[in-house]
Design a protein around this motif. Sequence first.
Motif, short mmCIF file in Angstrom:
data_model
loop_
_atom_site.label_atom_id
_atom_site.label_comp_id
_atom_site.label_asym_id
_atom_site.label_seq_id
_atom_site.Cartn_x
_atom_site.Cartn_y
_atom_site.Cartn_z
N UNK A 243 0.83 -1.19 0.00
CA UNK A 243 0.00 0.00 0.00
C UNK A 243 0.87 1.25 0.00
N UNK A 244 1.97 1.21 0.75
CA UNK A 244 2.91 2.33 0.77
C UNK A 244 3.49 2.58 -0.62
N UNK A 245 3.89 1.51 -1.31
CA UNK A 245 4.42 1.66 -2.67
C UNK A 245 3.36 2.26 -3.59
N UNK A 354 -5.02 6.46 4.22
CA UNK A 354 -5.08 5.77 5.51
C UNK A 354 -6.48 5.76 6.10
N UNK A 355 -7.21 6.89 6.02
CA UNK A 355 -8.54 6.92 6.63
C UNK A 355 -9.53 6.03 5.88
N UNK A 356 -9.20 5.64 4.65
CA UNK A 356 -10.08 4.76 3.88
C UNK A 356 -9.69 3.29 4.01
N UNK A 418 3.87 5.12 6.66
CA UNK A 418 2.46 4.98 6.31
C UNK A 418 1.69 6.29 6.29
N UNK A 419 2.28 7.37 6.77
CA UNK A 419 1.51 8.62 6.89
C UNK A 419 2.20 9.85 6.33
#
Length: 429
Positions: A243-245, A354-356, A418-419
Amino acid sequence: MYPLYLTQDLPEDAPLGLTVFDKQLVLYRDGSGLLRCYEDRCSHRLAKLSEGQLIDGRLECLHHGWQFQGQGKCVEIPQLPSDAKIPKAACVKAYEVRDFKVLFGPGFDYSSTIHDLPYEHSILLENLMDPAHIPISHDRTGFTAKRENAQPLRFEVTERTDRGFAGYWGEAKDQSLPYFLRFEAPGVVENTRELVDKNGEKHYSVGLFLCRSTGQGKSMAIMRFGATKQSPLAKLFPDWYFHHISCTVFEQDMGFLSSQNEILLKEKFPTKNLYLHLKSSDVWVAEYRTWVDRVGHGMPYHVGHSTISLPNEPAMVEHAPAGLVASVSASQPAKGGIGSLHVPNRTNLYFRHVIHCKGCRDVVKSFEAWKIGLSGIALGLISVAILVSGSQWKAILLVSVAVFSAGAYACSAAVALNTTNFIRTHRRL
């Protein structure tokens, strides 16, 4: 049919507000686990139902407590006398919604992710159809894209209908074109590659992009990547790393796509007046804008190759951060950066992904908890080291402090990964 959300990321105990173009909707699971989708406004006084709550599987408006279920039927009005019937006009408009569990065939391992983006639905789609930008924009991302590999491409269109188009593409030097692309209206792009291993066995990798307009100058991308054979090394990495990539790839595109979005809306011309298409790179983009010419009348607004229909009201364009603003925005993931304190900001990674994503939210919370715990243990050991008198015990305690502090730092780095926004740094070639 428009893709709405990843069901794995839907809130379990609350409704979700979302938009398709400029239509505001609310999505939730009822007491039977069925998905329900309504117009996001209460029939009483137009309050947002997405601000409400779920009571025994029914959606309750938090303004006056009216409750809805099934196909939008109003089943509870606390202010009505007990012997009064609920008016039929109290129902809300319902929309058909389906839950697609499997989008690939048997034998596929796949992962999914979701991104809220600060540019138009059409710009998102044409960027996903543009293989020529990958070596330049995503140089050294994921160890495959390399700037020096930018080259002419070859395309073969095999299908054109009002439902979309399809065809093969690859490098101009390829004897057979290895990639297959399909666009299916209104917002699905599928890119497939066939690979043959040394034993002659065929394997497939698929990138499926489900795209939705979330309003003027805004869009959402749901991505699913699948393969019949994965590298053993890939299985060692957790989902949140991929997800980060994925987030990094979108961030690398964001600056020029958001500026392209602004110019396209400002100029108010079809793309034939603005774009310079090359047959060796831009065939799918040209196909898409030409397709929009044929079916654009079915959209609330559109920009095609030779036709244009603008929205009645101008869009609020969000800008991707740059320079000092990008640095500050990246360091304040939970606040959205300068000038947008506690306001959702699609140019910020936290609000864009992130919030999703339930998985990434849980990962961030876990690493935060571990960081606090490990830091607390390190501080406690420092206090004990100060009090003990033996040099051997002091040395053991201080080594332990270093180990726990390193663990806390690693957790902090994982949270930042991640943020924190990607900030492009230009390198000399």
